[in-house]
Design a protein around this motif. Structure first.
Motif, mmCIF file in Angstrom:
data_model
loop_
_atom_site.group_PDB
_atom_site.id
_atom_site.type_symbol
_atom_site.label_atom_id
_atom_site.label_comp_id
_atom_site.label_asym_id
_atom_site.label_seq_id
_atom_site.Cartn_x
_atom_site.Cartn_y
_atom_site.Cartn_z
ATOM 1 N N PHE A 69 0.857 -1.194 0.000
ATOM 2 C CA PHE A 69 0.000 0.000 0.000
ATOM 3 C C PHE A 69 0.883 1.229 0.000
ATOM 4 O O PHE A 69 1.828 1.314 0.781
ATOM 5 N N SER A 70 0.570 2.175 -0.872
ATOM 6 C CA SER A 70 1.416 3.359 -0.955
ATOM 7 C C SER A 70 0.600 4.635 -0.956
ATOM 8 O O SER A 70 -0.547 4.666 -1.423
ATOM 9 N N THR A 71 1.217 5.639 -0.439
ATOM 10 C CA THR A 71 0.750 7.008 -0.604
ATOM 11 C C THR A 71 2.011 7.854 -0.718
ATOM 12 O O THR A 71 3.102 7.319 -0.609
ATOM 13 N N SER A 75 5.211 3.741 2.063
ATOM 14 C CA SER A 75 4.769 2.440 1.555
ATOM 15 C C SER A 75 4.675 1.447 2.695
ATOM 16 O O SER A 75 5.464 1.497 3.633
ATOM 17 N N TYR A 105 -4.140 5.952 1.788
ATOM 18 C CA TYR A 105 -3.389 5.249 0.746
ATOM 19 C C TYR A 105 -4.051 5.436 -0.615
ATOM 20 O O TYR A 105 -5.276 5.406 -0.735
#
Lengths: 248, 347
Positions: A69-71, A75, A105
């Motif tokens: 999951f990234s924003t 990560s 995210y």
């Protein structure tokens, strides 16, 4: 005695505190197995693929692995991230992920299939246990995704078609990397957040390659055909909803 | 008087209990679970740190190896085609047979020094020792079973559940634990105490005759580039010039790689215990070492993938052949072939 009890309680509390990571939340991913726009029904529901062949689906199973999951700038990799999703097993269609750092995210990256490391490391456990019947004996490796069914256009025993897709060695590595944009999945501390994903069995039969079931109805080893089908199903996942925390 | 009797009684019972309990701690001959890397050998390929050898794990693996419960109709065990006295192969059977007497298409391989194997099966299709047993388990002409049904059967076995608990700390049988236990037994099948080994280590029992030494020299000149010491295999795949059996039509490794360069290539087998593990070749077509040497000197069939080393004719006199066979016999390891630890204790 009292002192001992106090010390014990203090130790106990600090352990409990350590386990309950404060700035993390949990996510429940629900995978809906569908055919086109409909909820997939195994065995007794007739569908039509892009080529126009009518067909029934008997088995639909696949691995989702290495979820990330990234924003912006952040990560989170799920540790030991291997999930076998089986249309016939409701429990397998719900994936719980704990201890995700709180945040909004915007991307979920994952593999459709199983990485090469897991393919060479012998007898694995959990969803990777060869007991799950997603494993080739004579030519070591995971069956990364399986779609089986029958169609009267197949001139095979019981009109069956069988796609067992796998292979981890180049040039026939059947792993497909998938990136799903999220409408801001918010992980908030102490909450269970929900993400719903559709997995569309219809995607196996076209784009980029149109499958004519009368000609292509059995793929059960690594190679060109497996790569073709993996290319087709690489876009079978899509996000159903996201963004709103649905508290349970 | 009565009290004395009671004391005697307790001493007797308690003493007896102690005696039996102490016997329980005495190691039986089967209990030494100690994997060895013999001096001068390369490091093994199998990662033992991920499957820690224990006595309980080894014994469980041994029990499974000898137990026909692994086959669909409980008729065939691993040991059916892998007997100890032949180096754990199916001696005297060119093609091994399994369930209902059905025949396979290949000669069963020997089982020893497997920790040094880089791939398994004649075509190298298996990449890890732990998952090798899935082949005979699922092959319709071998055990014709599934890992799922074995796990189900073992999970309903009052005998096996405590054994799995002792080995892995979990009485619920999993596919992983079945395979790890089998690997603990098979990885322990080590052969490094033949006359040849003792000769190399300058140990008693390693005195070679003149013929055997001449044979070793011939071996090193003509055979050792593929059958490399100390394992007597280079773990590679080669086409050794056998004419194709037109009934079996087995083209070997190409089935795995789909690479035309691998057509007719098979795994180079170890020559350890070779005198005990007849017949020879992937389809067991030769019954004697004499026939094998006949092939390498007279019978090579040329083809694009033929091993480079066999392109030039190998010339051996009758005397050379006798000496070479005398040397090959020094590769038999009686200590291994009769090791009590590898016997079937359970049945």
């Amino acid at each position: 005695m009292k002192r001992i009890l106090t010390v014990f309680l203090l130790v106990h509390c600090s352990i409990a505190f350590a386990q309950n990571k404060p700035n993390t939340g949990a996510l429940k991913i629900i995978v809906h197995t569908v055919f086109g726009k409909e909820q997939l029904q195994l065995q007794n529901r007739e569908y039509a693929n892009a080529h126009g062949d009518s067909l029934y689906i008997d088995e639909f199973r696949f691995y989702l692995s290495n979820l990330k999951f990234s924003t912006t700038g952040v990560s989170f990799w799920e540790p030991d991230s291997y999930h076998l999703v089986d249309a016939a097993d409701k429990d397998s269609r719900t994936i719980y992920i704990k201890n995700i750092p709180a945040g909004n995210y915007t991307t979920l990256d994952l593999m459709l299939g199983v990485d090469s490391m897991a393919n060479v490391s012998g007898a694995n456990e959990g969803d990777l246990d060869p007991v799950k019947a997603m494993y080739w004996a004579w030519n070591t490796g995971y069956i990364m995704a399986k779609l089986q069914g029958h169609s009267k256009v197949c001139k095979t025993l019981h009109h069956a078609f069988e796609f067992h897709i796998g292979g981890y060695l180049p040039p026939y590595n059947a792993v497909r990397n998938v990136r799903l944009p999220l409408q801001q999945v918010t992980i908030a501390a102490g909450k269970e957040n929900i993400l719903e994903i559709n997995a569309d069995a219809a995607a196996w039969f076209n784009d980029p390659e149109m499958i004519d079931l009368s000609k292509t109805n059995e793929v059960n080893m690594p190679g060109k055909d497996a790569m073709m089908i993996a290319d087709n199903y690489a876009d079978m996942l899509s996000v159903e909803t996201g963004g709103q925390d649905k508290q349970k | 008087m009565k009290i004395k009797r009671v004391i005697y009684f307790f001493v007797f019972v308690f003493g007896g209990f102690l005696l039996i309990a102490s016997l329980g701690f005495c190691p039986l001959p089967g209990d030494d679970v100690n994997f060895v890397v013999p001096p001068g050998w390369p490091q093994p390929n199998y990662d033992l740190s991920k499957n820690k050898l224990t006595e309980a794990g080894f014994k469980l693996g041994r029990r499974l190896f000898f137990d026909p419960v692994l086959s669909r109709d409980s008729s065939t065990s691993c040991a059916s085609c892998h007997t100890q006295f032949s180096g754990f192969t199916h001696v005297d059977h060119s093609l091994s047979h399994g369930i209902n007497g059905l025949k396979g298409t290949r000669n069963s391989l020997t089982l020893f020094n497997l920790a040094w194997g880089t791939s398994f099966m004649w075509d190298g299709g298996v990449n890890n020792l732990e998952v090798q047993p899935l082949n005979p388990i699922t092959n319709p002409v071998e055990m014709d079973n599934t890992l799922e049904s074995i796990v189900k059967k073992l999970n309903s076995s009052a005998l096996y559940k405590p054994l799995f608990y002792a080995a892995f700390g979990d009485s619920t049988v999993t596919g992983q634990h079945v395979l790890k236990a089998l690997a603990q037994f098979t990885v322990m099948l080590e052969s490094f105490n033949s006359k040849y080994d003792k000769y190399v280590r300058h140990e008693a029992g390693g005195e070679m005759s003149k013929e055997e030494l001449k044979g070793l020299k011939i071996f090193r000149k003509h055979c050792a580039s593929c059958h490399t010491e100390p394992l007597f295999t280079n773990n590679a795949f080669e086409n050794n010039g056998l004419p194709v059996d037109t009934e079996l039509n087995d083209y070997g490794r190409i089935r795995i790689t789909h690479d035309p360069n691998d057509s007719l290539k098979f795994k180079v087998p170890s020559l350890r215990n070779i005198a005990n593990s007849y017949p020879y070749m992937h389809d067991g077509r030769f019954g004697s070492l004499g026939q094998v040497l006949e092939h390498y000197t007279q019978g090579i069939v040329s083809s694009p993938t033929l091993a480079r080393q066999l392109r030039k004719k190998i010339r051996l006199s009758d005397g050379d052949k006798t000496d070479l066979i005398a040397f090959l016999k020094t590769l038999s390891d009686k200590q291994f072939l009769f090791d009590m630890r590898f016997r079937n204790y359970a049945y």
